[in-house]
Motif scaffolding. Structure first.
Motif: not given
Length: 380
Positions: A244-260
């Motif tokens: 039920n997540s409302k977040l999409v790929a664009d919401d990860l842009e520029g946040r270095d999620v995978f590196q973190i």
């Protein structure tokens, strides 16, 4: 987007079993405060405790308030159904949140910790002994009464560092948030803006905690930074890959999620540090993100980061890596970046070869060995 298939995921619900006692933690000061622990959860006693923490005229001492918080927490922790029914009837969740919204209370990390433990015990998930319907109702009341906003405000009091009271409070805050979004249905009640705020604050907090001393313990019981990291990873996984997540790929842009996420699995010298719980959560997270097409498509840099993690995971714990979708990820990602390219990833083929080397005493389970053979055959 394609949702990942159902898999046996990491434990997603929190209790206070691995937390220090709220009042023991709160009273660890130069003054030895004494608290009672035998008051029964009658309707009058529950109302009295809630009235005590809701007193805005400052007629109660800190000892009175901590005693009330202790009583509420003890009654909730004991899974007393009379307490839960009365707590709901008396708007308990709302009143605890109002207590935290008083600026002087929110800035007191001992109060934050004690109040959050009450909510934790009222929102335990399906893996606990709390009635699921009660936990869901409590979670919904929490959302309706602005609980997410309150928790994130309290979380802002932490700006990094190794203070034990602050870290204990941060742990309790994210344990509450993790419990509330543990049920997919609850995400329906959290609009995209709030999910976005949760996501951003979880990432920001993870950055801060990654720079702390991971061995800090509270009362010799629990490695607080490690536990906070696990909770933050669970929250991020639910927010990004929950059905039920409302977040999409664009919401990860520029946040270095995978590196973190990668940084979370390394020590202060930037060397891999194996922690089974954190690595298992990360493995499911990367696999589910790939299935939901959340990895950037501009280049394969983040995919290669994930592959480097899986190589380490398979080397250090091959059987656990197999159960946590590591091999599945490598099979599927090879069709994106190319089989030849993936075989050039440092250490991958050597690690797979070691698993198949029968002369090595590595306690490889049959299912892991079979999957390794499948992967090697596919890549070559």
């Amino acid at each position: 987007m394609t949702n990942p298939p159902e898999a046996k995921r990491p434990h997603l619900s929190c209790t206070t079993d691995d937390l220090p006692d709220p009042v023991e933690s709160a009273s660890a000061s130069s003054i030895n405060l004494v608290f009672t622990c035998d008051t029964p959860p009658t309707s009058d006693n529950i109302e009295f405790a809630l009235h005590t923490i809701g007193d805005t005229k400052n007629t109660n001492t800190k000892h009175d308030i901590l005693q009330a918080l202790q009583d509420l927490n003890r009654w909730a922790r004991n899974n007393n159904h009379l307490f839960f029914n009365e707590f709901l009837e008396l708007a308990g969740i709302s009143r605890v949140l109002k207590f935290l919204m008083i600026p002087s209370n929110m800035s007191d990390m001992k109060y934050v910790f004690s109040a959050c433990t009450i909510i934790i015990n009222c929102t335990r998930g399906p893996n606990s002994d709390l009635d699921i319907d009660i936990a869901q109702v409590m979670g919904r009341k929490f959302i309706e009464r602005g609980g997410i906003h309150t928790m994130l405000l309290a979380n802002e009091e932490y700006s990094g560092g190794n203070d034990r009271n602050e870290l204990s409070a941060v742990h309790s805050i994210w344990a509450v948030l993790n419990n509330v979004i543990n049920y997919n249905a609850e995400l329906d009640y959290i609009d995209k803006d709030k999910q976005h705020n949760l996501f951003d604050d979880a990432i920001a907090t993870l950055r801060l905690v990654n720079d702390t001393d991971d061995k800090i313990r509270v009362h010799g019981m629990i490695q607080i930074p490690h536990k906070i990291k696990s909770l933050l990873l669970l929250v991020l996984m639910r927010l990004l890959v929950g059905s039920n997540s409302k977040l999409v790929a664009d919401d990860l842009e520029g946040r270095d999620v995978f590196q973190i996420f990668i940084n979370t699995m390394k020590d202060s010298n930037r060397q891999w540090e194996f922690e089974e719980e954190i690595w298992k959560i990360t493995s499911y997270f990367f696999f589910s993100c790939f299935r939901r097409q959340l990895f950037p498509t501009k280049n394969n840099n983040d995919l290669k980061l994930a592959i480097s993690f899986y190589v380490e995971y398979i080397e250090k714990a091959p059987n656990e890596a197999f159960k946590s979708k590591a091999f599945d990820f490598l099979l599927e990602v090879s069709d994106v970046i190319g089989r030849e390219e993936i075989t050039k990833m440092p250490g991958l083929m050597i690690t797979l070869g070691t698993i198949l080397d029968r002369s090595s005493s590595n306690n490889i389970e049959a299912a892991t060995e079979d999957m390794t053979k499948t992967l090697v055959k596919y890549l070559l």
